[in-house]
Write a protein that holds these residues in place. Structure first.
Motif, short mmCIF file in Angstrom:
data_model
loop_
_atom_site.label_atom_id
_atom_site.label_comp_id
_atom_site.label_asym_id
_atom_site.label_seq_id
_atom_site.Cartn_x
_atom_site.Cartn_y
_atom_site.Cartn_z
N ARG A 75 0.84 -1.21 0.00
CA ARG A 75 0.00 0.00 0.00
C ARG A 75 0.87 1.26 0.00
N SER A 76 0.81 1.99 -1.10
CA SER A 76 1.62 3.22 -1.19
C SER A 76 1.08 4.33 -0.31
N ASP A 77 -0.23 4.26 0.04
CA ASP A 77 -0.78 5.33 0.88
C ASP A 77 -0.16 5.29 2.28
N LEU A 78 0.11 4.09 2.81
CA LEU A 78 0.78 3.99 4.10
C LEU A 78 2.18 4.58 4.04
N ARG A 79 2.87 4.34 2.94
CA ARG A 79 4.22 4.86 2.80
C ARG A 79 4.21 6.39 2.72
N ARG A 80 3.23 6.92 2.02
CA ARG A 80 3.13 8.38 1.92
C ARG A 80 2.85 9.01 3.29
N VAL A 81 2.00 8.35 4.08
CA VAL A 81 1.71 8.86 5.42
C VAL A 81 2.97 8.83 6.28
N ASP A 126 19.66 15.84 9.73
CA ASP A 126 20.10 15.08 8.56
C ASP A 126 19.76 13.59 8.71
N ALA A 127 19.95 13.05 9.92
CA ALA A 127 19.61 11.64 10.15
C ALA A 127 18.12 11.40 9.98
N THR A 128 17.31 12.35 10.39
CA THR A 128 15.86 12.24 10.24
C THR A 128 15.48 12.21 8.77
N GLU A 129 16.09 13.10 7.99
CA GLU A 129 15.77 13.19 6.57
C GLU A 129 16.12 11.90 5.81
N LYS A 130 17.15 11.21 6.26
CA LYS A 130 17.57 9.97 5.58
C LYS A 130 16.52 8.88 5.70
N SER A 131 15.60 9.00 6.66
CA SER A 131 14.58 7.97 6.83
C SER A 131 13.46 8.05 5.81
N ILE A 132 13.40 9.16 5.09
CA ILE A 132 12.36 9.29 4.05
C ILE A 132 12.74 8.40 2.86
N GLN A 133 11.79 7.61 2.39
CA GLN A 133 12.02 6.76 1.22
C GLN A 133 11.16 7.31 0.08
N TYR A 134 11.82 7.80 -0.95
CA TYR A 134 11.12 8.55 -1.99
C TYR A 134 10.49 7.66 -3.07
N ASP A 135 10.94 6.42 -3.23
CA ASP A 135 10.38 5.56 -4.28
C ASP A 135 9.14 4.86 -3.78
N VAL A 136 8.05 5.62 -3.58
CA VAL A 136 6.82 5.05 -3.05
C VAL A 136 5.70 5.14 -4.09
#
Length: 370
Positions: free
Chosen positions: A296-302, A360-370
């Protein structure tokens, strides 16, 4: 969203109680105790008049004349927390009234040590003391105010009130932490047993890595050697570390190893029940892995939206520190005034370097290929 069963709600409420969480205010103590038994009147008198006693240079003399009071009459958690706040304030005032002193007299050191030991926190003023437990409603307006004001007037007052407002605003999010874990881990068939965890102004707030107290502070009647403790810092916020743990923000790579070590050491200054929640969130199955293992991509976007909001918060924090602390201090120095710009903040770190590493460490947790 499915409705939790009665047994689920009972378990959730038990967790909230066990971890010291208010459904509305998060970690902010909802019921503020206003007084201690009469036996401790001298402590309260000093704390209530702290600013005047520091300015008149009378505080140290009054502490020297004070008897050594035993904390045995403090029977509730609320009384111990209020006593810790009061003794922490008096200690700060005593040490920094004029030229710093390397010795805390037994009249103050011994009861402060004993109260701290019962609470499971160090004998120094902490973030929890001045933010979570040092507030009241101002009469008759009902506006927030400090229970015990600090030297520094309105500037000082608003510094801590703003922190309190941030903690209170995050309250529903802390509630959701527990709710989300109960829902997701039951749905996925994985167990996370919370109950198993239930069974620990810059230089003026610390005596560790302090140029003015390089060896630390000697607690008379407690230790023969000086004790080095970090000062109060926003890094001691249980709320922020809870969000990091829930969202699986990693500060453990090579660049962030010192940052992670420092953040983990700050848990020693938090209320133990708050630490138990952070550790429960840290050791439970990964929410991030759970989300990104689903189609589910919606969960990833949230999830990405939540992490992005935390990045925005940390950017705002960086900008606020730079605008109101670093830049004015540097300008004062350039104009020939006292060069009070410090490489280290109240917690003993370089504030901008530390905050940027965390961001910076927080930003690395974002996964853009969703």
């Amino acid at each position: 969203t499915r409705t939790l069963r009665t047994t689920d709600m009972d378990a959730l409420k038990a967790d909230l109680d066990a971890f010291g969480i208010s459904e509305e205010f998060g970690f902010v103590q909802e019921q503020q105790l206003t007084d201690l038994p009469d036996y401790y009147k001298k402590w309260l008198d000093l704390a209530n008049n702290l600013t005047q006693l520091i300015e008149s240079r009378e505080l140290r003399d009054m502490v020297h004349r004070m008897p050594v009071l035993s904390p045995h009459l403090l029977t509730s958690y609320e009384e111990l927390r209020l006593a810790h706040l009061v003794l922490g304030l008096i200690t700060m005032g005593y040490v920094w009234q004029e030229k710093n002193t390397p010795v805390l007299p037994k009249t103050l050191a011994l009861p402060f040590w004993l109260v701290s030991r019962r609470l499971g926190v160090p004998p120094i003023l902490t973030y929890a003391d001045v933010v979570l437990y040092n507030w009241k409603f101002r009469e008759p307006t009902g506006n927030l105010d400090l229970r015990f004001p600090f030297p520094g007037g309105e500037t000082s007052r608003w510094f801590f009130i703003v922190s309190l407002l941030v903690e209170g605003a995050a309250g529903p999010g802390i509630m959701v932490n527990c709710l989300l874990l109960h829902s997701i881990f039951r749905t996925s068939g994985m167990a996370c047993f919370f109950q198993s965890y239930i069974s620990g102004a810059s230089k003026c707030f610390r005596w560790k890595n302090s140029p003015l107290l390089p060896r630390g502070l000697l607690y008379e009647g407690v230790s023969d050697e000086p004790i080095r403790l970090s000062g109060l810092s926003a890094a001691q916020s249980s709320t922020i570390q809870c969000f990091d743990a829930l969202l699986c923000i990693q500060h453990e790579d090579e660049a962030g190893r010192k940052t992670f070590s420092y953040l983990k050491s700050m848990r020693d200054y938090m209320p133990p029940d708050h630490v138990q929640l952070i550790e429960a969130l840290s050791t439970c199955p990964s929410l991030r892995n759970f989300i990104f293992s689903r189609p589910r991509s919606d969960l990833r976007r949230v999830y990405n939206g939540c992490v992005s909001a935390l990045v925005d918060f940390r950017n705002y924090h960086i900008n606020t520190v730079a605008k109101y602390i670093i830049v004015p201090a540097n300008q004062r120095c350039l104009l020939g005034g006292a060069c009070v710009a410090q490489k280290k903040g109240s917690g003993g770190t370089n504030p901008l370097v530390f905050l940027k590493n965390v961001r910076d460490a927080t930003e690395k947790s974002i996964q853009y290929d969703v």
